[in-house]
Structures are given as C-alpha cells and as structure tokens.
Design an enzyme around this catalytic site. Structure first.
Site: not given
Length: 334
Positions: A100, A216
C-alpha cells in the site's frame, strides 16, 4: 464504486480462444511502477511486463522502476522508459507493484491525471494493492479485456501558513498527522472546523484521515473504519490527556485549522502519508481540507471492501461452525 460496461456482458471473455485476437482492449498504453527493490517485486514486474507484451500492448516504465537494482531489463522484450512525472499523462492504466505504501508514493504523481491505478500486492496488508501476485496474470487479462471496477478515492491537501504566506504544502491519500516528533511531551493545540472552535487539547497529536486512511494509522489510534464511498474526514486524537476526547467524523468538505497554543512546550511536526515531517511553529496555522484531485483505483471483478476487512483484519479468526457460509441455526419451515 462503478463497474465497467463490459463487466456484465463479458464475464467469461478471458476464457475465450479468441482472447489474444481481440483488437480493442480496454487499455492500450500500460504503465508499470514498482518501488521496493525486493526480488519478489521484480519477479512480478517481469511477469506483468511479459503479459502486456504478449497482448501486443504498449508497455511504459518510469525511470525509478527501470533502475531498480534487482530488475534485469533484458528479461523484458519491449518497454519504453519515461520520467515518473510523465507516466500518468501518457498511460491509460498504471500498474503499481508493491505494498500500500507503494501506491501512496505513486498517488502524488498519478492523481492529477485521473489515470486508473491497479495495485499488485507485494507488501503486508494490501488494502489498496489488492491483487495477489499469483493471480496477477489472470486478473490483468480480465482488466485489459474491460472487466473491472473503478473506485474513486479523495485526497487531502495540507498547508502550513504564516499570515498569507504558504510555508509548506503537501497531499495525502491516507492521512495528515500532527505529532510531537522525538519529544515525550504532549502537544498543546487548538482546533477549528469551518471557522468554529472545537477544542483545545493536550495530546501526542492528531490524525486527520480520509476513508482510505481509516484502516491505516487512524485505526491503530482507535478511529472508526469508514467505507471508501463515504465523503468524510476522520479526526483521531493520539493519546489525549482527557479521556473524553474521542474521534470525530466530519464532512469531507470541511476545513480543519490547527493552531499551536502559546503554552506549548515541544516542537510539533506534520507529515502527510508518512513523508518527511516538517515543523509547525506557534505563529503558523495548519489547514487540512479535501484536495481537488482524486485517485482512481481499479479493481478486478469481485472486489469487496468488507471481504478485504475480513481477510486483512482477521475478522473471521474463529471456529469453523461460526463461518458466514454456515446457517445451521436457521430452521427451514418448509
């Protein structure tokens, strides 16, 4: 999230014997980017490049990727090398190989062009890079045939201003983070939203996250998971001194303003998507709001955000009798 026009009509086209003879693929100029120099990344880069060459499409690679120490360009038959700043402008689709973080790194160069981005996961979680390496060739063929879903993610822009002067500006796909750097002292700051006072807070900092970033750093800080389709910004205090300080979810069109209080005793720092931090002085203001550009993610058919959460966050780590696929406790009256 939207499906391609071909998705409903041609679900099994990749299995056709005429696959390689199709003259009008969904994308013709394919960009290929990779960040980490791991052997696994370069293996996927070569595999994807060979697939693109086999389909007689134009393969374009940026200079940084071409110069990866573990990549041998002699293994790739046909490839054009361009500056990273040009790849979004000249490509119809960009494939990013890595984690990511690789997509976060690529977002700044690609978002302004609205070019779709397909992520092949060679990292850990893979919320953004959701294609598994062993499925890359198959999934890529589906996408190039026009079978895909588009997913538009908004970004944040941050500005540090002193008076009318912009001292620093940046953009973020995940989050903008106010933190105390290496200090053990809390930050003393005040926050306004759309010009209205919210609070004065003592804490280790604040995370301003997009829905993309809600899974996140903000999630680690106790923030909520926000579906990517939501138009919202999540503000998550980091270890606040007052236990009643909780995450706040506000409109995606809100403008957040942070001022460091005069009683503050440490040097606050600001970072966008984990990039190098910059200082925020007491006489300056930090403004956070929606960026005018968006990042367009492209998913192969069948992408499901909730399935990604179950897989990446291990929601289904329990006994088999509690599987979502088993409804033994439901009695069929018929």
């Amino acid at each position: 999230m939207e499906n391609s026009a071909q998705s409903a009509r041609l679900p099994h086209l990749h299995e056709s014997e005429l696959f390689h003879a199709i003259k009008n693929p969904a994308f013709r100029r394919i960009g290929l980017m990779g960040r980490a120099g791991k052997r696994s990344v370069t293996q996927s880069l070569v595999q994807i490049a060979q697939t693109i060459n086999d389909m007689n499409l134009t393969l374009i690679m940026d200079v940084q990727t071409a110069n990866l120490p573990t990549l041998n360009l002699t293994e790739i038959e046909k490839v054009k090398i361009v500056k990273r700043g040009l790849i979004g402008e000249i490509c119809d689709l960009v494939i990013v190989v890595g984690g990511d973080g690789s997509i976060l790194h690529a977002a700044e160069a690609l978002a302004r062009y609205r070019v779709p981005v397909l992520g092949v996961n060679r990292g850990r979680l893979g919320f953004l890079a959701d294609v598994k390496p062993e499925e890359a060739a198959f999934k890529l063929r589906q996408v190039l045939m026009g079978d895909y879903q588009l997913d538009h993610r908004f970004l944040l822009t941050m500005e540090i201003r002193e008076g009318r002067n912009i001292i620093h500006e940046d953009m973020a796909l995940n989050d903008v983070v106010l933190h105390a750097g290496k200090s053990v002292h809390m930050i003393d700051f005040q926050m306004k939203i759309d010009g209205q006072d919210v609070y004065r807070q003592h804490s280790d900092g604040l995370i301003a996250a997009t829905p993309t970033g809600s899974t996140a750093y903000a999630l680690s800080g106790g923030g909520p998971i926000i579906h990517p389709s939501m138009d919202a910004i999540c503000l998550v205090p980091m270890h606040p001194h007052t236990l009643s300080s909780r995450p706040i979810v506000v409109s995606g069109n809100s403008e957040v303003c942070i001022r460091i209080h005069e009683d503050n005793r440490t040097q606050p720092m600001v970072s966008a998507d984990g990039k190098p931090s910059v200082p925020l002085e007491q006489e300056q203001r930090l403004y956070i709001r929606k960026h005018p550009d968006k990042l367009t993610l492209l998913h192969p058919p069948g992408f499901d955000f909730y399935e990604a959460c179950r897989t990446k966050l291990h929601w289904n780590v329990h006994a088999e009798e509690f599987s979502l696929d088993v409804d033994d406790d439901i009695i069929d009256d018929e």
